[in-house]
Scaffold this active site. Sequence first.
Site, PDB file in Angstrom:
ATOM      1  NE  ARG A  47       0.233   1.314   3.380  1.00 31.80           N
ATOM      2  CZ  ARG A  47       1.184   2.184   3.593  1.00 31.80           C
ATOM      3  NH1 ARG A  47       2.457   1.791   3.631  1.00 31.80           N
ATOM      4  NH2 ARG A  47       0.948   3.457   3.771  1.00 31.80           N
ATOM      5  N   GLY A  48       0.258   2.425  -0.029  1.00 38.03           N
ATOM      6  CA  GLY A  48       1.022   3.674  -0.142  1.00 38.03           C
ATOM      7  C   GLY A  48       1.010   4.105  -1.601  1.00 38.03           C
ATOM      8  CD  GLN A 186      -2.874   2.435   7.031  1.00 35.50           C
ATOM      9  OE1 GLN A 186      -3.477   2.566   8.089  1.00 35.50           O
ATOM     10  NE2 GLN A 186      -3.494   2.453   5.875  1.00 35.50           N
ATOM     11  CG  ASP A 225      -3.089   8.383  -0.728  1.00 33.99           C
ATOM     12  OD1 ASP A 225      -2.906   8.782   0.434  1.00 33.99           O
ATOM     13  OD2 ASP A 225      -2.755   7.258  -1.126  1.00 33.99           O
ATOM     14  CG  ASN A 235      -2.425  11.451   3.469  1.00 31.15           C
ATOM     15  OD1 ASN A 235      -1.847  10.696   2.694  1.00 31.15           O
ATOM     16  ND2 ASN A 235      -2.063  11.556   4.733  1.00 31.15           N
ATOM     17  CE  LYS A 236      -5.107   5.321   4.921  1.00 32.60           C
ATOM     18  NZ  LYS A 236      -6.122   4.508   4.185  1.00 32.60           N
TER      19      LYS A 236
HETATM   20  O1  MRU Z   1      -4.456   3.158   2.481  1.00 33.87           O
HETATM   21  P1  MRU Z   1      -2.984   3.384   2.338  1.00 33.87           P
HETATM   22  O2  MRU Z   1      -2.181   2.758   3.424  1.00 33.87           O
HETATM   23  O3  MRU Z   1      -2.488   3.029   0.952  1.00 33.87           O
HETATM   24  O4  MRU Z   1      -2.848   4.941   2.488  1.00 33.87           O
HETATM   25  C1  MRU Z   1      -1.587   5.513   2.433  1.00 33.87           C
HETATM   26  C2  MRU Z   1      -1.584   6.952   2.723  1.00 33.87           C
HETATM   27  O5  MRU Z   1      -2.594   7.590   2.912  1.00 33.87           O
HETATM   28  C3  MRU Z   1      -0.266   7.596   2.670  1.00 33.87           C
HETATM   29  O6  MRU Z   1      -0.186   8.632   3.579  1.00 33.87           O
HETATM   30  C4  MRU Z   1      -0.086   8.114   1.243  1.00 33.87           C
HETATM   31  O7  MRU Z   1      -0.247   7.074   0.327  1.00 33.87           O
HETATM   32  C5  MRU Z   1       1.187   8.732   1.021  1.00 33.87           C
HETATM   33  S1  MRU Z   1       2.408   7.468   1.020  1.00 33.87           S
HETATM   34  C6  MRU Z   1       3.845   8.034   0.457  1.00 33.87           C
END
Ligand code: MRU
Length: 332
Positions: A47-48, A186, A225, A235-236
């Site tokens: 993920r990320g 996370q 994101d 973002n998250k």
């Molecule tokens: O759901 P995820 O774990 O993929 O979400 C990730 C995030 O929100 C991160 O903060 C984002 O992708 C930036 S990662 C460099």
Amino acid sequence: MAGFKTIFLKGKTLYILDQLRLPHEEVYLKARSGKAVYRAIKEMNLRGAPLIGVAAAYGVVVESFRNHNPDHLRRTIELLRSARPTAVNLNWALDRMARIIQGRKDLPSRLLAEARKIEKEDQEACIAMGRYGARLIRDGARILVHCNAGALATTGIGTALGVIYTAKEEGKRFQVFCTETRPYLQGARLTSWELKKNGITPTLICDSAVASLMPQIDLVIVGGDRIATNGDTANKIGTKTIAIVAHIHKVPFIVVAPISSIDPKLRDGGSIPIEYRAPDEITTFRGMRVATEGIEVLNPSFDVTPARYITAIVTERGIARPPFDKTIPKLL
Ligand code: MRU
């Protein structure tokens, strides 16, 4: 940087560090088809935002080793595109792979070359963001991070955490607080693991402790994101709350994300697609039901932080500051 690779290609197999098993086990999944990579992205074995993009590119590569018919590969791209909707890096990387398929010749080797290029660019972008972002960290700073925007979210040193690693290399001292990041954890599982592996011992807090802790924080650093050209940033989930609290306490709120996370087609964050994930991420804990049976559940995985709460956006091409609708297009 600590010795782990989030993904790597060996022969015709993509090895994926299974982030669902961290922090207890470092185990690699083997993906030999586009469909297997699609499942790993969807189920969040990896993920990320940046990592999703690079992995999807390799998903097309491993599928091309099985069948390099252009129409078949276009269908694989559409499958991979559907894995997760919010991070724009996925579409960005797959658009590049789709352009290679248009060329039709020597597909497996040309697709592999493009995927390697995307990966290298990701690593170089992380280093450049780290250098720009480290300028914003003063010695002795107390820094709050959310989710995991680290090496685990990229193929390099990470975005937000890349800034922290670079500041450390420059000899700065600081204290890092990380949120547990409900419901997928996370922060508790991934950020704390990779910081610890890199010689930084973070302090873990519940998401709900953010407002009470904020008076003791000097700087918030998060990833992104999907960023609209006016600076609105998906973002998250929970990021928007942190940004509003930081704004009230006059604490700088920094987004660190590569140019590939900026969606040039979006003028604001209103139409960013938000992923809703399965209810059991909230209602159960390690397979055990914790919530009352028979209730409704809403599990948005991302939120959109309005640009007015963001102090700066750090990219590999430099730092954008408000007004973002003027400074972001210049970086693009
Ligand atoms: O759901 P995820 O774990 O993929 O979400 C990730 C995030 O929100 C991160 O903060 C984002 O992708 C930036 S990662 C460099």
